[in-house]
Scaffold this active site. Sequence first.
Site, mmCIF file in Angstrom:
data_model
loop_
_atom_site.group_PDB
_atom_site.id
_atom_site.type_symbol
_atom_site.label_atom_id
_atom_site.label_comp_id
_atom_site.label_asym_id
_atom_site.label_seq_id
_atom_site.Cartn_x
_atom_site.Cartn_y
_atom_site.Cartn_z
ATOM 1 C CD GLU A 407 -12.392 6.130 -10.682
ATOM 2 O OE1 GLU A 407 -13.351 5.600 -11.285
ATOM 3 O OE2 GLU A 407 -12.554 7.003 -9.811
ATOM 4 C CG HIS A 474 -12.534 7.738 1.458
ATOM 5 N ND1 HIS A 474 -13.766 7.157 1.478
ATOM 6 C CD2 HIS A 474 -12.575 8.674 0.477
ATOM 7 C CE1 HIS A 474 -14.545 7.715 0.560
ATOM 8 N NE2 HIS A 474 -13.847 8.634 -0.071
#
Length: 668
Positions: A407, A474
């Site tokens: 990322e 998540h």
Amino acid sequence: MQFNRTKLTDPELVFMYRSIILPRMIEEKMLVLLRQGKISKWFSGIGQEAIAVGSTLALQKDEWIMPLHRNLGVFTTRQMGLEKLFKQWQGNKDGYSKGRERSFHFGSKPHYICGMISHLGPQLALADGVALAYKLRQENKVSLAYSGDGGTSEGDFHEALNVAAVWELPVIFVIENNGYGLSTPVNEQYRCESLVNKAKGYGMEGIRIDGNNILEVYDTIRGVRDYCINNQKPYLIECMTFRMRGHEEASGTKYVPQELFEEWGKKDPVKNYEQFLVTEGVLNEMQIADIRHEFKEYIEAELKAAFEAEAIVPNSEEELGDVYARKVNGQSSIVNIENQIHDSPFTIHEKRLIDALQDGLRQSLEQHENLVLMGQDIAEYGGAFKITEGFVEQFGKHRIRNTPLCESAIVGAALGLSLEGFKSVMEMQFADFVSVGFNQIVNNLAKIHYRWGQNADVVIRMPTGGGVGAGPFHSQSNEAWFTHVPGLKVVYPSNPQDAKGLMIAAINDPNPVMFFEHKALYRSVSGTVPDIYYETPIGKAIVSKAGTDITVITYGAGVHWALAYQEQHPDISLHILDLRTLLPLDYESIRNAVAITGKVLILHEDTLTGGMGGEVSAWISEHCFELLDAPVMRCASLDTPVPFNLDLEKNFMAKSRLDAYVNKLAAY
Ligand SMILES: Cc1ncc(C[n+]2csc(CCOP(=O)(O)OP(=O)(O)O)c2C)c(N)n1
């Protein structure tokens, strides 16, 4: 030290001498000024000049370089005027950063120099982004980034080299192995025999060279540049050198054995090259003295002018005004749906939130040839949530780019693309994973415009939120991490029409936009969406439902909780304001919404402490006190991580306490 002049002419060799002696002489002067207390911090590159100068000379003038704190030679070799450089180091308004940045943390677009941030490593990925831009435009160019030996231990080093290798980008990575990272010697920094060995691990070529020999540096990088362009591949160069002074001037060198200074003193890059030129008959002592005299006068004159510069008079309006880049060229011609909705000159279709987002992305890709999408599994697979499904077929793999799992490097590459005038949208597979790209976002993207006037034309898509039993990693709502960062915009649509319009607006915005998409709303929420290419304005809240008893200020899933609550409780009339943008906040709409009922409930899925509700509540208390008939209340999720078990998660969610808060406010 062996010098090989290859085919270089005498004037070229002299030009190199002038290029390497100038930064040395500037530094010598700086050290005097430092002792006199006339300048503050200084990071010395004395002894390492051959690397910065040799590599800059080996590149074309319009190829981006990402220098670090010991690379004065990059700035001088790119012919930056000394007066402005001195003003920069003195924190003067007429430097390269309007007094906002220290030492070498500034860039200059006209010179194709990108300003470093203090963190060691992030600049490497920016070089990836620039090289990607060159590759996409099929230009014969390379980018070049430096790292210290210490910096190679950062994850950003690994990520940037890996991406460059996988994407076959023409980037030259230069390690300046100067023996120490602050006080840490290389044997406490890494275990491999030499840093260049790391190249193999990434599947790239590499070479170790004498970093104190300017001809070797220049010749190697010239050749490597050709290799990178012709083969469309990156290359790693380890330059062996030594840091002849302290980490910075105040920190001393007690921890460095004296023998090392003696050994490396004999390898001084300036003295040795000078000696070579004399032996070679290219320059004589008189000519050398003349050059030194010329530069001495030049430095003194430019310094004098810089010292005469007027002191900064702080102007808060200007400071705030430079945090964000302004839109340019014809953007106003884009349809703003909210001004035109009554004319309805366009067709509409019922769409789910996910389809509306896809529409916004697709139309933006059609609109902007320079728009690139990047993210894990977003190409053929269509992304974890299938938002980019079918895009590869329409726009090609060069624009719809699968990324390795990294990322930080991809956010950095996005910024690199922006340096070259590209737009990009990066998909975080889940908003939770932004934590490993955090530094690039909050320190590089967010601050760059204020620091040296370069914009970061990047949108980061953040599939966010819980409610589906996905557990702590998540499900997070992390929008408030970013609303605290000047330079970012934070957008959070709740319905399909806004989602499409805000996506288009975010992509058209020249600033970095964090774009939150609630995963649970992707397929559960539908609404009418115009087919045309339109913008929903960033920074404007909207009344989702007018009412008279209690004002609910909310966003994202909270809007749907409030609407559903209203349906189930017809006895109470809620006035529901959907913020839509969290940074910048629409204070006028907040004030208007407060005025209607005098009772305010702020509702969000994010946890309570430090959430958006605190900021909105504080503003209302300070600015709308007279309009209130009750304390401002916040209904937020529990101050815990998001639990996995559905009953626990339900209990965690703000929604489970909404009824209690509405009743409390109603009864007040
Ligand atoms: C992420 C991060 N950690 C720590 C520091 C503090 N720091 C600044 S420079 C430096 C040493 C860097 O060593 P190296 O990469 O070898 O470069 P050199 O200074 O030797 O040129 C350290 C630890 C920092 N700037 N950034």
